[in-house]
Scaffold this motif. Structure first.
Motif, PDB file in Angstrom:
ATOM      1  N   THR A 159      52.960  20.951 -34.882  1.00  0.00           N
ATOM      2  CA  THR A 159      53.233  20.532 -33.413  1.00  0.00           C
ATOM      3  C   THR A 159      53.457  21.738 -32.751  1.00  0.00           C
ATOM      4  OG1 THR A 159      55.398  19.787 -33.636  1.00  0.00           O
ATOM      5  CG2 THR A 159      54.059  18.222 -33.958  1.00  0.00           C
ATOM      6  N   GLU A 160      54.074  22.813 -33.119  1.00  0.00           N
ATOM      7  CA  GLU A 160      54.336  23.992 -32.195  1.00  0.00           C
ATOM      8  C   GLU A 160      53.090  24.606 -31.834  1.00  0.00           C
ATOM      9  OE1 GLU A 160      57.161  24.950 -30.950  1.00  0.00           O
ATOM     10  OE2 GLU A 160      57.893  22.755 -31.556  1.00  0.00           O
ATOM     11  N   GLU A 161      52.112  24.688 -33.145  1.00  0.00           N
ATOM     12  CA  GLU A 161      51.078  25.486 -32.774  1.00  0.00           C
ATOM     13  C   GLU A 161      50.125  24.710 -31.581  1.00  0.00           C
ATOM     14  OE1 GLU A 161      49.132  27.114 -36.666  1.00  0.00           O
ATOM     15  OE2 GLU A 161      50.786  25.999 -37.579  1.00  0.00           O
ATOM     16  N   ALA A 162      50.172  23.437 -31.923  1.00  0.00           N
ATOM     17  CA  ALA A 162      49.386  22.649 -30.909  1.00  0.00           C
ATOM     18  C   ALA A 162      49.816  22.634 -29.609  1.00  0.00           C
ATOM     19  CB  ALA A 162      49.403  21.270 -31.517  1.00  0.00           C
ATOM     20  N   LYS A 163      51.313  22.670 -29.441  1.00  0.00           N
ATOM     21  CA  LYS A 163      52.049  22.901 -27.982  1.00  0.00           C
ATOM     22  C   LYS A 163      51.470  24.222 -27.507  1.00  0.00           C
ATOM     23  CE  LYS A 163      56.038  19.914 -28.628  1.00  0.00           C
ATOM     24  NZ  LYS A 163      57.543  19.921 -28.988  1.00  0.00           N
ATOM     25  N   PHE A 164      51.584  25.234 -28.333  1.00  0.00           N
ATOM     26  CA  PHE A 164      51.216  26.537 -27.822  1.00  0.00           C
ATOM     27  C   PHE A 164      49.908  26.620 -27.331  1.00  0.00           C
ATOM     28  CE2 PHE A 164      49.309  31.058 -28.475  1.00  0.00           C
ATOM     29  CZ  PHE A 164      50.292  31.699 -28.026  1.00  0.00           C
ATOM     30  N   LEU A 203      41.099  21.577 -31.607  1.00  0.00           N
ATOM     31  CA  LEU A 203      42.229  21.988 -32.405  1.00  0.00           C
ATOM     32  C   LEU A 203      43.567  21.409 -32.223  1.00  0.00           C
ATOM     33  CD1 LEU A 203      41.381  25.746 -32.557  1.00  0.00           C
ATOM     34  CD2 LEU A 203      41.506  24.539 -34.482  1.00  0.00           C
ATOM     35  N   VAL A 204      43.867  21.146 -31.066  1.00  0.00           N
ATOM     36  CA  VAL A 204      45.217  20.663 -30.628  1.00  0.00           C
ATOM     37  C   VAL A 204      45.412  19.223 -31.688  1.00  0.00           C
ATOM     38  CG1 VAL A 204      46.809  19.520 -28.924  1.00  0.00           C
ATOM     39  CG2 VAL A 204      45.527  21.611 -28.822  1.00  0.00           C
ATOM     40  N   PRO A 205      44.473  18.179 -31.292  1.00  0.00           N
ATOM     41  CA  PRO A 205      44.748  16.838 -31.997  1.00  0.00           C
ATOM     42  C   PRO A 205      44.630  17.248 -33.610  1.00  0.00           C
ATOM     43  CG  PRO A 205      42.699  16.996 -31.129  1.00  0.00           C
ATOM     44  CD  PRO A 205      43.269  18.080 -30.628  1.00  0.00           C
ATOM     45  N   VAL A 206      44.089  17.954 -34.332  1.00  0.00           N
ATOM     46  CA  VAL A 206      43.895  18.308 -35.438  1.00  0.00           C
ATOM     47  C   VAL A 206      45.247  18.879 -36.056  1.00  0.00           C
ATOM     48  CG1 VAL A 206      42.906  19.593 -37.651  1.00  0.00           C
ATOM     49  CG2 VAL A 206      41.690  18.504 -35.694  1.00  0.00           C
ATOM     50  N   LEU A 207      45.763  19.741 -35.231  1.00  0.00           N
ATOM     51  CA  LEU A 207      47.123  20.190 -35.413  1.00  0.00           C
ATOM     52  C   LEU A 207      48.322  19.409 -35.620  1.00  0.00           C
ATOM     53  CD1 LEU A 207      46.633  23.966 -33.451  1.00  0.00           C
ATOM     54  CD2 LEU A 207      46.638  23.540 -36.185  1.00  0.00           C
ATOM     55  N   ALA A 213      47.953  24.177 -26.330  1.00  0.00           N
ATOM     56  CA  ALA A 213      47.975  23.307 -25.338  1.00  0.00           C
ATOM     57  C   ALA A 213      48.297  23.900 -23.893  1.00  0.00           C
ATOM     58  CB  ALA A 213      48.771  21.964 -25.367  1.00  0.00           C
ATOM     59  N   LYS A 214      49.414  24.727 -24.013  1.00  0.00           N
ATOM     60  CA  LYS A 214      50.036  25.431 -22.958  1.00  0.00           C
ATOM     61  C   LYS A 214      48.950  26.557 -22.445  1.00  0.00           C
ATOM     62  CE  LYS A 214      54.162  27.905 -21.514  1.00  0.00           C
ATOM     63  NZ  LYS A 214      55.686  28.415 -21.977  1.00  0.00           N
ATOM     64  N   GLN A 215      48.480  27.313 -23.389  1.00  0.00           N
ATOM     65  CA  GLN A 215      47.521  28.449 -23.257  1.00  0.00           C
ATOM     66  C   GLN A 215      46.273  28.283 -22.616  1.00  0.00           C
ATOM     67  OE1 GLN A 215      49.934  31.027 -23.423  1.00  0.00           O
ATOM     68  NE2 GLN A 215      48.203  32.135 -24.168  1.00  0.00           N
ATOM     69  N   HIS A 216      45.506  27.027 -23.032  1.00  0.00           N
ATOM     70  CA  HIS A 216      44.320  26.806 -22.812  1.00  0.00           C
ATOM     71  C   HIS A 216      43.886  25.344 -21.987  1.00  0.00           C
ATOM     72  CE1 HIS A 216      43.255  30.329 -25.006  1.00  0.00           C
ATOM     73  NE2 HIS A 216      44.048  29.743 -26.053  1.00  0.00           N
ATOM     74  N   LEU A 217      44.961  24.638 -21.958  1.00  0.00           N
ATOM     75  CA  LEU A 217      44.491  23.083 -21.610  1.00  0.00           C
ATOM     76  C   LEU A 217      45.276  22.912 -20.195  1.00  0.00           C
ATOM     77  CD1 LEU A 217      44.587  20.935 -24.843  1.00  0.00           C
ATOM     78  CD2 LEU A 217      42.652  22.341 -23.679  1.00  0.00           C
ATOM     79  N   LYS A 218      45.180  23.766 -19.249  1.00  0.00           N
ATOM     80  CA  LYS A 218      46.008  23.915 -17.876  1.00  0.00           C
ATOM     81  C   LYS A 218      45.042  23.118 -16.711  1.00  0.00           C
ATOM     82  CE  LYS A 218      48.969  27.713 -18.920  1.00  0.00           C
ATOM     83  NZ  LYS A 218      49.307  28.992 -18.546  1.00  0.00           N
ATOM     84  N   GLY A 219      43.711  22.961 -16.793  1.00  0.00           N
ATOM     85  CA  GLY A 219      42.955  22.608 -15.870  1.00  0.00           C
ATOM     86  C   GLY A 219      41.483  22.633 -16.143  1.00  0.00           C
ATOM     87  N   CYS A 220      40.865  22.177 -15.104  1.00  0.00           N
ATOM     88  CA  CYS A 220      39.484  21.860 -15.245  1.00  0.00           C
ATOM     89  C   CYS A 220      38.413  22.894 -14.630  1.00  0.00           C
ATOM     90  CB  CYS A 220      39.126  20.421 -15.032  1.00  0.00           C
ATOM     91  SG  CYS A 220      38.842  20.315 -13.187  1.00  0.00           S
TER      92      CYS A 220
END
Length: 345
Positions: A330-335, A320-324, A337-344
């Motif tokens: 960009t604000e939705e994408a940043k949100f 979703l992030v690159p599509v957004l 990314a912050k919520q779900h893309l922190k680690g592996c």
């Protein structure tokens, strides 16, 4: 009476077996025995508990090392999704902090690799193992460069086979392990790129007994040989025999998508969800297929439904992030990314 009244074995029995398997470098079997020992070891047997935990940690670390080595080999031959399976398993198995850190770093690097570079998707294992991507996945994780020698790491064939089937989805690791020595031989031949020799063994097995796993492996060989219609026929027969086999469902979806039959692939994914077969993976694949069909709003809706599930939120956010961002949101994408893309891990 099939031994129903046999005396229960105590923890020392399993501890001894685990130590023997460990000495023989049968690490997967050792891990099973040590876990049994730990489950039935009384709290007052502190010294034995220490020995069991030490043996279990050793077995887990060695299995993690083997998965790291196998994963690195898969990276070298371009089998990115199979590499992901092995690095994930290594991350789960490792007890040693340095090993776990290495597994996490390799997994992080793998997640950042271009998905288009993947040659196969697994057991989905095939073998797989719950992936999207192309019908390299129909290749079940066997699609290796036949000119490159596969390192066996001095493993006995039995141990190597056991290691390779572990990333399979659902109950397939147990089912594959119960298929017998001839099947294991064919499976290892496939993994080493020798489809021709494996094909003869699988044909013989199929002549003796119609089995969905054997048919599935034959279908993968047909796919790699460019015989897509025969692959399709074999996958359909395997699903008739075992409607719940997750690898066959994944192989079917990947075959349909790779041959441009996107609408049929979407129908096959919906069928997976109806049967509750790898539902989370199917939901992710549905979005991917809808995107491939040009229906981006439907794809975004499918992925958005996955954000509330911790097991799928990261994969959905990655899509979703690159599509957004491309839509200027960009604000939705940043949100996200912050919520779900922190680690592996």
């Amino acid at each position: 009476m099939f031994g129903l009244f046999k005396k229960a074995k105590d923890h020392r029995h399993y501890l001894t077996k685990g130590e023997k398997f460990l000495a023989a470098e049968r690490f997967a079997d050792a891990r099973v025995e040590f876990m049994e020992a730990l489950n039935c070891c009384p709290a007052e047997a502190g010294q034995d508990q220490e020995a069991i935990r030490a043996g279990l940690g050793n077995a887990c670390n060695r299995l993690a090392e083997l998965n790291l080595a196998e994963g690195e080999h898969c990276v070298r031959i371009g089998d990115q999704e199979k590499a992901f399976d092995h690095f994930t398993l290594a991350c789960d198995l490792a007890v040693d902090d340095s090993l776990k850190a290495k597994a996490r770093e390799l997994l992080r690097t793998q997640q950042q690799a271009p998905k288009a570079a993947a040659k196969s998707a697994g057991h989905q294992h095939d073998h797989g193992h719950g992936h999207g991507g192309g019908c390299g996945g129909c290749g079940g994780g066997h699609h290796h460069d036949q000119e490159e020698e596969v390192p066996h790491m001095n493993l006995a064939d039995e141990e190597r086979f056991h290691l390779l089937v572990q990333p399979l989805p659902g109950d397939l690791p147990e089912r594959y392990a119960a298929m017998g020595d001839q099947f294991a031989e064919a499976y290892l031949l496939i993994h080493d790129g020798n489809d021709a020799a494996a094909f003869e063994i699988l044909k013989q097995l199929l002549a003796n007994n119609e089995n969905d796993i054997v048919i599935y492996e034959l279908a993968l060989i047909m796919y790699r040989n460019g015989q897509f219609q025969e692959c399709d026929r074999l996958l359909a027969r395997a699903l008739q025999l075992s409607p719940g086999n997750p690898a066959v469902h994944l192989g079917k979806v990947h075959l349909l998508s790779e041959t441009g039959r996107i609408a049929e692939a979407i129908a096959a994914v919906n069928r997976m969800m109806e049967l509750d077969v790898l539902t989370e993976t199917a939901q992710l694949m549905l979005g991917d297929l809808q995107q491939a069909a040009g229906d981006l709003p439907a794809a975004m809706d499918s992925w958005s439904k996955m954000l509330n599930n911790p097991a799928t939120a990261k994969a959905a956010a990655e899509r979703l992030v690159p599509v957004l961002n491309s839509q200027g949101r960009t604000e939705e994408a940043k949100f996200l990314a912050k919520q779900h893309l922190k680690g592996c891990c």
